[in-house]
Enzyme design. Structure first.
Site, PDB file in Angstrom:
ATOM      1  N   TYR A 442     -32.099  39.061 -48.564  1.00  0.00           N
ATOM      2  CA  TYR A 442     -32.906  39.187 -47.333  1.00  0.00           C
ATOM      3  C   TYR A 442     -32.095  39.591 -46.104  1.00  0.00           C
ATOM      4  O   TYR A 442     -30.887  39.618 -46.138  1.00  0.00           O
ATOM      5  CB  TYR A 442     -33.808  37.976 -47.109  1.00  0.00           C
ATOM      6  CG  TYR A 442     -33.238  36.594 -46.949  1.00  0.00           C
ATOM      7  CD1 TYR A 442     -31.915  36.332 -46.688  1.00  0.00           C
ATOM      8  CD2 TYR A 442     -34.113  35.492 -47.047  1.00  0.00           C
ATOM      9  CE1 TYR A 442     -31.463  35.038 -46.523  1.00  0.00           C
ATOM     10  CE2 TYR A 442     -33.657  34.190 -46.882  1.00  0.00           C
ATOM     11  CZ  TYR A 442     -32.337  33.977 -46.617  1.00  0.00           C
ATOM     12  OH  TYR A 442     -31.886  32.707 -46.456  1.00  0.00           O
ATOM     13  N   GLU A 443     -32.813  39.955 -45.063  1.00  0.00           N
ATOM     14  CA  GLU A 443     -32.211  40.543 -43.841  1.00  0.00           C
ATOM     15  C   GLU A 443     -31.416  41.811 -44.159  1.00  0.00           C
ATOM     16  O   GLU A 443     -30.388  42.083 -43.540  1.00  0.00           O
ATOM     17  CB  GLU A 443     -31.314  39.526 -43.110  1.00  0.00           C
ATOM     18  CG  GLU A 443     -31.923  38.188 -42.817  1.00  0.00           C
ATOM     19  CD  GLU A 443     -33.231  38.266 -42.045  1.00  0.00           C
ATOM     20  OE1 GLU A 443     -33.509  39.310 -41.442  1.00  0.00           O
ATOM     21  OE2 GLU A 443     -33.983  37.294 -42.082  1.00  0.00           O
ATOM     22  N   GLY A 444     -31.930  42.591 -45.093  1.00  0.00           N
ATOM     23  CA  GLY A 444     -31.231  43.807 -45.525  1.00  0.00           C
ATOM     24  C   GLY A 444     -30.375  43.478 -46.735  1.00  0.00           C
ATOM     25  O   GLY A 444     -29.422  42.714 -46.628  1.00  0.00           O
TER      26      GLY A 444
END
Lengths: 596, 596
Positions: A442-444
């Site tokens: 997550y978050e890229g």
């Protein structure tokens, strides 16, 4: 149940002995009053909160998960989560690094980082509730109108309300340009927002009275793609002017995901059916505004994995000293026992030291970056702010991807130390492995981080940011070049620095011919660069330890041994990575898609 | 839900085109009749059973787990497991490679290996029930008295009864010398057995009418340590002379573990309260008898991870072709779509190709070893049997540890291809990661495998077994040395062969000074050796593919590309591993235990 001792000594070492944090902070008028005693006192209390309040809820949260009532759309967090959150708010922890204009304590980001490391060690799933809130606070603080700020920031600062980031939709995560949620302007200046979001962490729960969703959506006249996305604040309950809660906004949790880990955090499917929202920042510029949150969130994700690495290490060490199994190959070490404690076995030590070196190296890198972030946010010197911002930009994807990849390795090693007991939920070790896995996504995803590093942060500015960091490395190498005791650290550091320079140039040349070369090289490149940053901090830590080790504090002896271990056993990974990286694009693209 | 296409083409390639399995089998009188058509027909039916019967139960098993009734001590396996097992027995699959003297079909082990690979792809947790039974069958077949064999082998062959291995106790797993379960001789020649076992896979369930436990315990006069352990058969129900079930034996499941994965298999705590047992083999020689099972089980564990790698790969490929997200850095590849399928991105391909290369390389190595096992078991030439046994002994720890470590990497990569969706249970990918994790632990942790390889299989005989394998590599290098097209494979293979030789000598020298050097080097050493074996098989596969690729079958083109990917992107890992290995013991042992 896993135990946890807050690593206060090591945090103090990094802050005071390695980084001279108070020296840096004193130069910033906003933080000039922050002295070492204040820092140490806050860390101690933060550690108590993490170990005493959050740790006992970690396995409970994993076992129970969150429960959605499909009729009311309300979610119940695991037993004890709500009460722990009340203690968190009561203790003023939410306000630690927030703006005093909205009730915050205005302390450095660096201190907040330490608080979060310890909370993540104790309970990552719980810590995501305040973590997401802080992200929402930051986006509103940076881009909200004064009216929105006045309405929301005091409640987010106190922790009375929590926040979320609503980005992902079923058909798009990485590629937010594809998103479809719609925002219709209303006569009163608000917007009616409709659409479906998924993977919304802390998206619905019973910890706080209100939830402030920050939502990406498209205006009716929006251009296609990522340049047509706007950001809105969409509260669960619409606040009245006096701050009390008004009507329920039609933004509902319609499902919870069943996940590999972080069961204690509600990963919500969110449906908006004409929910009222207010725009944050400029029309069509929502992605940029959201990136304020995103960059902070990426540092936060690295911090999650740092926390997991630390607690996994601590418990694996305790087990390895306690568990008796087999004799050392070189002969019994505990002849009065039926077998030796397994810490006598070299490979058990290797697994433990790997986790230790990754935890301590990650801590040094993360805290250094937080301190640069404090400079970026609070310096009154424009050039200094820019230099700090550049360095934070360079190190953010490395912190996110390198520390989370390392935690995946380290938590798995620590679990392995337990043998079969590591695979059993009771001991808590397998939860660390499962929880840590999301941090690589997550978050890229970590691939996205590597593209951000190589494409945007390194190649796009002709290597300017990388060279600035390289200069610090070179200065240290120069300075210690005459120090006999430092050769074992300085030589491999200098060597790797040269190799990174060459590798960067080589990839840059190839990328001019075919931009896909960046995608082929990026993941290996990030890992090599991560090791360069680690080697720099491990060498600097070794220097401090060498200077102080004769004073009798075994802390410095341990630091030095861990540094030596890092250079002997972990850094060599770069030899293979560089070869794989240099092999380039062709071996990846030669096979036709149909043949996969 | 994950899909699965049995990899029949690749199995046939390995068996017929790479290994000429029927050629080897024809030379063994026992298998002289086994032709390619028979093999292919069995594989096809086995694939259908796996894909149609077992695959649909995999996520169900994970979700439901097993349920213990604490009053009756009976365990209910997940929905559908019992019915699938009945189909397995009905289809005669349990008997595939069993001795015709007890009702078996007498087919080669190699075929059984293929059956198991596919069943493991479809459902590892379920496959462990027949897998453990087959282990019990093998131990009794090798060491049981004729009377015990007559009583138990027909039922294990048909699958009417299942079996277990009861080794681990709460305080000992790796170090079985510490075990405490007791066996008291009785007047009738049987034994009364008491004690507690844990981690007993398939230890209690409702799939079969009876469970045949093979139990390690100590006789009253047993010497301490591993030389005082005997092996007993302890049935759940004591069989009457006519084969019907008699009284319930007091060997009870008293608990089930909550685990990270393989939820569908019952991991039982077993309490024996004077249960009746009969000795298998000689007093105090139980560990040796058990090792018959253990070696087969280690090959079986490698096979579990091979199966998981294959199915994870297949599904990640399907997702990567389907999921639209971002454009290729080099420009749109699907301009008529809103975004490109993610398989255009080089790092997605790298993750997929890693899984593919590990699956196909693992299959070649495993099937080769199975074929050697068939020679060991069935050749009428003593020297040939010994040579085959040596090779199986050498490759067994590599198959167990290298393939299971690779599967941990590969299943994690395949999950990563899904982004956030990989972390969600619904898609099934995270289950493969969790299930695969146990394979690195049980049947001897991967550290134990590495010690077995380096200490026992390589150094203990002065490198004889390794040299015999090295001769095959050298012969191939020699043979292909003049083949221009093979240089890209032959050169790195030859280079790595030389490096392994040097590394082995160097470790051997160090180990003479300090035996702990073996423990420090072993894990890196096994991984380097694993790559040597893979490089050998990938080079041989490339040779076949080069010869046939112009015939128009794209299978050979894909094989060649995957071989090139392996040499370009995976083999280079050895450069770092060799450096880390050569750094030796000192960095691991320098730090005092108290400082950890």
């Amino acid at each position: 149940m896993p135990q946890y001792t807050p690593p206060l000594r090591d945090m103090q070492f990094v802050l005071h002995e390695l980084l001279d944090a108070t020296g840096t902070l004193k130069a910033l008028p906003k933080h000039a009053e922050v002295d070492a005693d204040t820092i140490n006192a806050v860390l101690e209390e933060a550690g108590k909160f993490a170990a005493q309040v959050l740790l006992p809820l970690n396995q409970v949260g994993d076992r129970e998960g969150c429960v959605l009532d499909k009729t009311t759309h309300e979610v119940k967090a695991p037993t004890g989560f709500k009460e722990a959150y009340a203690q968190y708010v009561e203790g003023g922890w939410a306000a630690l690094s927030c703006d005093p204009a909205y009730g915050g304590q205005g302390l450095p980001v660096t201190l907040n980082q330490c608080l979060y490391e310890m909370m993540n060690s104790a309970n990552q799933a719980w810590t995501m509730y305040p973590g997401l809130s802080h992200g929402a606070y930051e986006a509103l603080h940076a881009h909200g109108s004064p009216e929105l700020q006045q309405r929301y920031l005091p409640k987010l600062t106190s922790g009375e309300w929590t926040g979320t980031m609503c980005l992902t939709e079923p058909h798009c995560g990485t590629d937010l340009g594809l998103l479809r949620s719609k925002a219709e302007p209303q006569a009163d200046g608000s917007y009616k927002i409709s659409g479906n979001k998924i993977f919304i962490s802390a998206g619905e729960h019973d910890l706080a009275a209100n939830i402030v969703h920050l939502v990406l959506a498209r205006l009716p006249d929006a251009p296609a793609g990522s340049k047509g996305i706007s950001l809105f604040v969409v509260p669960k309950f619409i606040p009245n002017d006096d701050g009390s809660l008004g009507e329920r906004n039609p933004i509902f949790c319609t499902g919870l995901e069943h996940k590999m880990g972080i069961h204690g955090n509600a990963t919500a499917q969110i449906t908006m059916e004409g929910a009222r929202g207010w725009m944050v920042g400029q029309p069509h510029k929502g992605l940029a505004a959201m990136f304020v949150m995103m960059n902070a969130a990426r540092l936060g994700v690295g911090n999650q994995s740092l926390g997991l690495t630390e607690i996994a290490y601590q418990n694996a060490v305790a087990y390895a000293k306690d568990r008796l199994q087999m004799r050392a190959l070189s002969g019994p070490k505990a002849p009065d026992q039926p077998a030796d404690p397994i810490i006598v076995h070299p490979d058990v030590r290797k697994m433990l030291l790997t986790a230790r070196a990754y935890a301590e190296g990650g801590r040094a890198m993360s805290m250094y970056t937080s301190l640069q972030l404090d400079v970026e946010l609070a310096s009154e010197d424009e050039a200094e702010r820019q230099a700090a911002a550049d360095e934070v930009a360079l190190l953010t994807p490395i912190i996110k991807a390198f520390i989370t990849d390392n935690a995946w390795i380290a938590t798995s090693h620590c679990m392995q130390v337990y043998g079969g007991h590591g695979f059993i939920a009771e001991w808590g070790m397998e939860q660390y492995v499962r929880d840590s896995r999301i941090n690589m996504i997550y978050e890229g995803t970590n691939t996205i981080q590597s593209l951000d590093l190589l494409g945007r942060k390194v190649l796009a500015d002709g290597g300017k940011k990388l060279k600035a960091f390289g200069k610090k490395v070179a200065a240290f190498v120069e300075e210690e070049g005459v120090n006999e005791d430092m050769q074992e650290f300085i030589n491999p550091l200098a060597d790797l620095g040269d190799k990174v320079t060459k590798l960067t140039t080589e990839i840059g040349m190839k990328a001019m011919r075919n931009p896909d070369e960046v995608g082929a090289a990026a993941v290996d490149y990030l890992r090599v660069t991560g090791h360069l940053v680690f080697a720099y901090f491990w060498a600097r830590m070794a220097k401090v330890a060498l200077e102080k080790k004769d004073a009798g504090d075994p802390f410095y002896t341990a630091k030095l041994h861990t540094a030596r271990f890092y250079f002997a056993k972990l850094l060599p990974e770069t030899a293979g990575l560089i070869r794989s990286c240099r092999a380039g694009l062709e071996p990846l693209m030669a096979m036709d898609e149909a043949l996969f």
